[in-house]
Design an enzyme around this catalytic site. Structure first.
Site, PDB file in Angstrom:
ATOM      1  N   SER A 170     -12.144   3.309  -1.206  1.00  0.00           N
ATOM      2  CA  SER A 170     -11.728   4.548  -2.342  1.00  0.00           C
ATOM      3  C   SER A 170     -11.109   4.335  -3.534  1.00  0.00           C
ATOM      4  O   SER A 170     -11.216   5.159  -4.395  1.00  0.00           O
ATOM      5  CB  SER A 170     -10.408   5.457  -1.399  1.00  0.00           C
ATOM      6  OG  SER A 170      -9.524   4.586  -1.314  1.00  0.00           O
ATOM      7  N   HIS A 195     -10.333  -5.589  -3.463  1.00  0.00           N
ATOM      8  CA  HIS A 195      -8.913  -5.557  -2.852  1.00  0.00           C
ATOM      9  C   HIS A 195      -9.066  -6.004  -1.560  1.00  0.00           C
ATOM     10  O   HIS A 195      -9.874  -5.306  -0.628  1.00  0.00           O
ATOM     11  CB  HIS A 195      -7.891  -4.327  -3.103  1.00  0.00           C
ATOM     12  CG  HIS A 195      -8.480  -2.932  -2.529  1.00  0.00           C
ATOM     13  ND1 HIS A 195      -9.455  -2.361  -3.317  1.00  0.00           N
ATOM     14  CD2 HIS A 195      -8.289  -2.576  -1.594  1.00  0.00           C
ATOM     15  CE1 HIS A 195      -9.665  -1.180  -2.535  1.00  0.00           C
ATOM     16  NE2 HIS A 195      -9.237  -1.208  -1.472  1.00  0.00           N
ATOM     17  N   LEU A 196      -8.221  -6.994  -1.010  1.00  0.00           N
ATOM     18  CA  LEU A 196      -8.151  -7.315   0.467  1.00  0.00           C
ATOM     19  C   LEU A 196      -6.830  -6.624   1.157  1.00  0.00           C
ATOM     20  O   LEU A 196      -5.739  -6.934   0.773  1.00  0.00           O
ATOM     21  CB  LEU A 196      -7.945  -8.623   0.315  1.00  0.00           C
ATOM     22  CG  LEU A 196      -8.338  -9.485   1.834  1.00  0.00           C
ATOM     23  CD1 LEU A 196      -9.422  -9.187   2.472  1.00  0.00           C
ATOM     24  CD2 LEU A 196      -7.726 -10.896   1.849  1.00  0.00           C
ATOM     25  N   ASN A 234     -12.978  -3.513   2.444  1.00  0.00           N
ATOM     26  CA  ASN A 234     -14.088  -2.284   2.296  1.00  0.00           C
ATOM     27  C   ASN A 234     -14.852  -2.293   1.385  1.00  0.00           C
ATOM     28  O   ASN A 234     -14.395  -2.470  -0.038  1.00  0.00           O
ATOM     29  CB  ASN A 234     -13.286  -0.998   2.447  1.00  0.00           C
ATOM     30  CG  ASN A 234     -12.535  -0.820   3.678  1.00  0.00           C
ATOM     31  OD1 ASN A 234     -12.778  -1.366   4.880  1.00  0.00           O
ATOM     32  ND2 ASN A 234     -11.329  -0.187   3.503  1.00  0.00           N
ATOM     33  N   ASP A 259       0.709  -1.198   0.017  1.00  0.00           N
ATOM     34  CA  ASP A 259      -0.054   0.183  -0.031  1.00  0.00           C
ATOM     35  C   ASP A 259       0.893   1.346   0.108  1.00  0.00           C
ATOM     36  O   ASP A 259       1.965   1.229   0.711  1.00  0.00           O
ATOM     37  CB  ASP A 259      -0.848  -0.034   1.273  1.00  0.00           C
ATOM     38  CG  ASP A 259      -2.254   1.110   1.137  1.00  0.00           C
ATOM     39  OD1 ASP A 259      -3.039   0.528   0.907  1.00  0.00           O
ATOM     40  OD2 ASP A 259      -1.948   2.317   1.314  1.00  0.00           O
TER      41      ASP A 259
HETATM   42  P1  AMP Z   1      -9.814   1.310   0.115  1.00  0.00           P
HETATM   43  O1  AMP Z   1      -9.903   2.620   1.114  1.00  0.00           O
HETATM   44  O2  AMP Z   1     -10.206  -0.022   0.997  1.00  0.00           O
HETATM   45  O3  AMP Z   1     -10.454   1.366  -1.127  1.00  0.00           O
HETATM   46  O4  AMP Z   1      -8.213   1.084  -0.104  1.00  0.00           O
HETATM   47  C1  AMP Z   1      -7.443   1.687  -1.183  1.00  0.00           C
HETATM   48  C2  AMP Z   1      -6.151   1.561  -0.728  1.00  0.00           C
HETATM   49  O5  AMP Z   1      -5.286   1.882  -1.924  1.00  0.00           O
HETATM   50  C3  AMP Z   1      -5.709   2.767   0.229  1.00  0.00           C
HETATM   51  O6  AMP Z   1      -5.026   2.188   1.275  1.00  0.00           O
HETATM   52  C4  AMP Z   1      -4.638   3.622  -0.360  1.00  0.00           C
HETATM   53  O7  AMP Z   1      -3.470   3.860   0.440  1.00  0.00           O
HETATM   54  C5  AMP Z   1      -4.212   2.569  -1.580  1.00  0.00           C
HETATM   55  N1  AMP Z   1      -3.691   3.184  -2.739  1.00  0.00           N
HETATM   56  C6  AMP Z   1      -4.049   4.119  -3.393  1.00  0.00           C
HETATM   57  N2  AMP Z   1      -3.101   4.423  -4.430  1.00  0.00           N
HETATM   58  C7  AMP Z   1      -2.431   3.329  -4.561  1.00  0.00           C
HETATM   59  C8  AMP Z   1      -1.254   3.021  -5.381  1.00  0.00           C
HETATM   60  N3  AMP Z   1      -0.983   3.935  -6.413  1.00  0.00           N
HETATM   61  N4  AMP Z   1      -0.233   2.222  -4.873  1.00  0.00           N
HETATM   62  C9  AMP Z   1      -0.510   1.554  -3.836  1.00  0.00           C
HETATM   63  N5  AMP Z   1      -1.636   1.597  -3.149  1.00  0.00           N
HETATM   64  C10 AMP Z   1      -2.368   2.842  -3.120  1.00  0.00           C
END
Ligand code: AMP
Ligand code: ZN
Length: 114
Positions: free
Chosen positions: A95, A100-101, A87, A31
């Site tokens: 977001s 994704h897990l 989520n 992440d």
């Molecule tokens: P969620 O809020 O469950 O949708 O998780 C999305 C996750 O993606 C967050 O923890 C972000 O920090 C991560 N994220 C967003 N953009 C990137 C990226 N380019 N590379 C790695 N992780 C990312």
């Protein structure tokens, strides 16, 4: 592959990331904004927005997400415990709309989560 999707593009290596595991069905990467010493995202290569969009044909790959999380937790010796989180929807903090897990470990976790 959805060309407008960040995680599809990461899986296709069109966007750089620290990939820690990949196979024909799944890929996993660090992440970008870690919330614990270990914070890995594990994704199916197939694009679906969330668990709500998955169906019976996806049950093997959904189970495999959890098994890969357990494998990575063993490799990283997360002996005090770890958490897997999925989520679903903005109200739950999603977001990025490619399922994704999260695998989180290396610190204590409280319950209930925020
Ligand atoms: P969620 O809020 O469950 O949708 O998780 C999305 C996750 O993606 C967050 O923890 C972000 O920090 C991560 N994220 C967003 N953009 C990137 C990226 N380019 N590379 C790695 N992780 C990312
Ligand atoms: Zn996608």
């Amino acid at each position: 592959m959805n060309k407008d999707c960040l995680f599809c593009r990461i899986g296709a290596k069109q966007i750089p990331s620290k990939i820690v595991y990949e196979d024909p069905e799944l890929f996993a990467f660090e992440d970008i904004s870690p919330q614990a010493p270990t914070h890995i995202l594990i994704c199916p290569r197939k694009h679906f927005e969330s668990l709500t969009d998955a169906s019976a044909e996806d049950q093997v790959v959904l189970g495999k997400l959890q098994l890969v999380a357990a494998q990575l937790a063993r490799e990283r010796k997360l002996l005090q415990g770890y958490r897997t989180v999925l989520n679903n929807g903005e109200g739950a903090g999603q977001s990025v709309f490619h399922l994704h897990l999260h695998l989180l470990g290396g610190r204590p976790f409280r319950w209930p989560p925020g």
